[in-house]
Design an enzyme around this catalytic site. Structure first.
Site, PDB file in Angstrom:
ATOM      1  N   CYS A  47       0.809  -1.220   0.000  1.00  0.00           N
ATOM      2  CA  CYS A  47       0.000   0.000   0.000  1.00  0.00           C
ATOM      3  C   CYS A  47       0.842   1.270   0.000  1.00  0.00           C
ATOM      4  CB  CYS A  47      -0.935   0.012   1.209  1.00  0.00           C
ATOM      5  SG  CYS A  47      -2.097  -1.368   1.228  1.00  0.00           S
TER       6      CYS A  47
ATOM      7  N   HIS B  66      -9.090   3.617  -1.610  1.00  0.00           N
ATOM      8  CA  HIS B  66      -7.679   3.258  -1.423  1.00  0.00           C
ATOM      9  C   HIS B  66      -7.199   2.509  -2.661  1.00  0.00           C
ATOM     10  CE1 HIS B  66      -3.986   1.761   0.071  1.00  0.00           C
ATOM     11  NE2 HIS B  66      -4.415   0.797   0.855  1.00  0.00           N
TER      12      HIS B  66
ATOM     13  N   CYS C  50       0.244   2.243   6.477  1.00  0.00           N
ATOM     14  CA  CYS C  50       0.487   0.850   6.869  1.00  0.00           C
ATOM     15  C   CYS C  50       0.598   0.009   5.611  1.00  0.00           C
ATOM     16  CB  CYS C  50      -0.623   0.332   7.778  1.00  0.00           C
ATOM     17  SG  CYS C  50      -2.286   0.424   7.078  1.00  0.00           S
TER      18      CYS C  50
END
Length: 389
Positions: free
Chosen positions: A89, A345, A375
């Protein structure tokens, strides 16, 4: 050591899974952000030394070195180098940090950090599951199994572990999710995203139009509606409503040296103040931004109260809530224009997406320091601190 500056930062408005951006090839989606960053900054396209692109699911339409494909589909010259990276991510946040490191070392002067992910067209995890289905092996090797017997590294389970460890109730998570939508609604209605969003031409049943509003925002969101969403695990606290939304999008940030500012007559909007990346527990995994932030602040000689705005990726609601609890940060400074629960996201694009929102928010609110953290799968976290100029 040289200083790295951000001159411009852009992103597309998010598209929901199967939604308004699902008809756009990810290569073309990336090319749109690359073109926008060049056009809006005024940089000579021939001056770009490199393009670094974050992308997590590098398969199908995102295979074949998607960064290079994006350059070839863009208005940049074909002579522009490009490379695709995967730090899960945090991929495009790492792209920013690699770009800054290149500039700070004096190796390069003009680098575009970017990211792309079409989660509609290239489903999350498909690069791994395809091989498993065809019997071509599993990412977990015999030696890894020996070290972590019976453990499947799961971000969702890590988020549930964080909620339990830090004592958050389902109501805590639901209320945080509602606040994400409320802040995103307010920001959209106030025009706060206008300077960062790249309009994308799309085809709809009604004809051709421009996609300019984040599709994931629920303008009718209520606590009752969020609380009524089914739990993802019978014994857990997290629902789809308190998790980041699957999203299609691209984003880009132009990072340059002081010499490039003068040579090309560019105006910076931020100075990159600190670059940090750490790794920790790969099982609870998503907790690492807490400790990465501690290290980043110490290295920068700053305290959390010195930071004016924070962008902490809302992968799952327990993550930013645990970050707030651990750091003692002011909740009113967190994700002031909403986060991934409302805005989406898009995995590899999220790092440069959040930076676009952060630097424009600093300018809009007349603030100085901004901190971004993400994260990442495997227990890794990036922290980037910028200073508005």
């Amino acid at each position: 050591m040289s200083t790295a500056y951000i001159v411009e930062a852009v992103r597309t408005a998010g598209g929901r899974r199967g939604g308004r951006l699902a008809g756009v090839h990810p290569v073309d989606l990336l090319a749109a952000s690359l073109d926008a960053i060049v056009d809006r900054s005024g940089i000579d396209p021939n001056a770009v030394d490199d393009v670094i692109t974050g992308c997590v699911t590098q398969a199908g339409e995102q295979a074949m070195q998607v960064a290079r494909m994006g350059v070839l589909a863009s208005n940049l010259p074909d002579s522009t180098p490009a490379v695709t990276i995967d730090r899960q991510c945090g991929s495009s946040q790492q792209a920013i940090q690699f770009a800054a490191q290149a500039v700070m070392s004096g190796t390069q002067d003009v680098v575009i950090a970017s990211g792309v992910e079409s989660m509609s067209r290239v489903p999350m995890g498909s690069n791994a599951t395809l091989h498993m289905k065809e019997g071509l092996g599993h990412y977990k090797s015999p030696r890894l199994e020996e070290k972590f017997p019976g453990i499947q590294f799961s971000q969702f389970m890590g988020a549930e572990m964080i909620a339990k460890k830090h004592g958050f109730s389902k109501d805590d998570l639901d209320r945080f999710a509602l606040s994400s939508h409320e802040k995103a609604i307010a920001a959209t209605q106030a025009g706060a995203f206008e300077n960062e969003i790249v309009p994308i031409e799309i085809e709809t049943p009604e004809g051709t139009e421009m996609h300019t509003v984040d599709e994931g925002i629920r303008f009718d969101a209520t606590l009752e509606g969020i609380a009524g969403v089914k739990l993802l695990s019978p014994e857990g606290k997290i629902t789809a409503a308190s998790s980041s939304q699957i999203c299609d999008g691209s984003s880009a940030v132009l990072v340059v040296s002081e010499e490039a500012l003068k040579k090309y007559g560019l105006t910076p909007i931020a100075r990159i103040h600190n670059l940090t990346v750490t790794a920790g527990d790969p099982v609870i995994m998503l907790e690492e931004p807490l400790f990465a932030t501690d290290k980043a602040l110490e290295r920068a000689g700053l305290k959390i109260d010195d930071i004016d705005l924070y962008e902490v990726n809302e992968a799952f609601a327990p993550v930013p809530l645990a970050w707030l609890k651990h750091t003692g940060a002011d909740p009113d400074k967190l994700n002031v224009h909403g986060g991934a629960i409302a805005l989406g996201h898009p995995l590899g694009a999220s790092g440069t997406k959040l930076m676009a929102t952060l630097v424009h928010a600093l300018k809009r609110h007349g603030k100085k320091y901004g901190l971004q953290t993400m994260c990442e799968g495997g227990g890794v976290a990036n922290v980037t601190i910028v200073e508005a100029v």
